[in-house]
Design an enzyme around this catalytic site. Structure first.
Site, PDB file in Angstrom:
ATOM      1  N   HIS A  98      -3.389  -6.116   4.076  1.00 34.90           N
ATOM      2  CA  HIS A  98      -2.505  -5.038   3.654  1.00 34.90           C
ATOM      3  C   HIS A  98      -1.563  -4.665   4.794  1.00 34.90           C
ATOM      4  CE1 HIS A  98      -6.135  -3.131   5.318  1.00 34.90           C
ATOM      5  NE2 HIS A  98      -5.378  -2.067   5.623  1.00 34.90           N
ATOM      6  N   HIS A 100       0.677  -1.604   6.418  1.00 37.46           N
ATOM      7  CA  HIS A 100       0.864  -0.153   6.476  1.00 37.46           C
ATOM      8  C   HIS A 100       2.346   0.159   6.633  1.00 37.46           C
ATOM      9  CE1 HIS A 100      -3.393   1.007   7.327  1.00 37.46           C
ATOM     10  NE2 HIS A 100      -3.449  -0.252   7.744  1.00 37.46           N
TER      11      HIS A 100
END
Length: 137
Positions: A98, A100
């Site tokens: 992922h 940020h």
């Protein structure tokens, strides 16, 4: 394997979704560093970015500008950081790739981690070593 992000993607777990298409999803971080902190991830589970093909990584990061523009407009942030952690030692809490997007605000400031001081020789030697060991996905 029980992955929190896979559970969100499969709708077994609730999240605040801000973007979704066939291959990616973006959600609000449940424990934000700043107001608007969001996560962009592929729907296919990969633990680390080095487990992905170059094309998959490119597609993931191509989502970031559009989502960041929306975050900036919605929050009135003055800037933003992009972060992507790989492995527990790099502070990757959820082992699913992922990215940020962390909005930053002039009135709040930007606390950053302490930086290491090094010299030119060390930097040059390490750069050579990294170049020698780079491989495409």
């Amino acid at each position: 394997m029980d992955c929190l992000f896979c559970n969100i993607i499969s709708k077994k777990q609730d999240a605040y979704v801000i973007f979704e298409d066939d291959s990616h999803i973006a959600i609000m971080d449940k424990y934000p560093i700043q107001k608007g902190h969001s996560l962009v991830m592929p729907k296919i589970h990969h633990e680390k970015i080095i487990d992905m093909s170059d094309d998959e990584v490119g597609k993931l990061f191509s989502m970031v500008p559009t989502i960041a523009r929306g975050i900036m407009a919605a929050t009135g942030a003055d800037g933003f950081n992009i972060g992507q952690n790989n492995g527990r030692s790099a502070n990757q809490i959820i082992p699913h790739v992922h990215v940020h997007i962390i909005p930053r605000y002039n009135k709040v400031g930007n606390l950053w981690t302490r930086r290491m001081i090094t010299n030119d020789t060390d930097l040059d030697d390490l750069a050579k070593k990294i170049r020698k060991n780079m491989k495409s996905g």
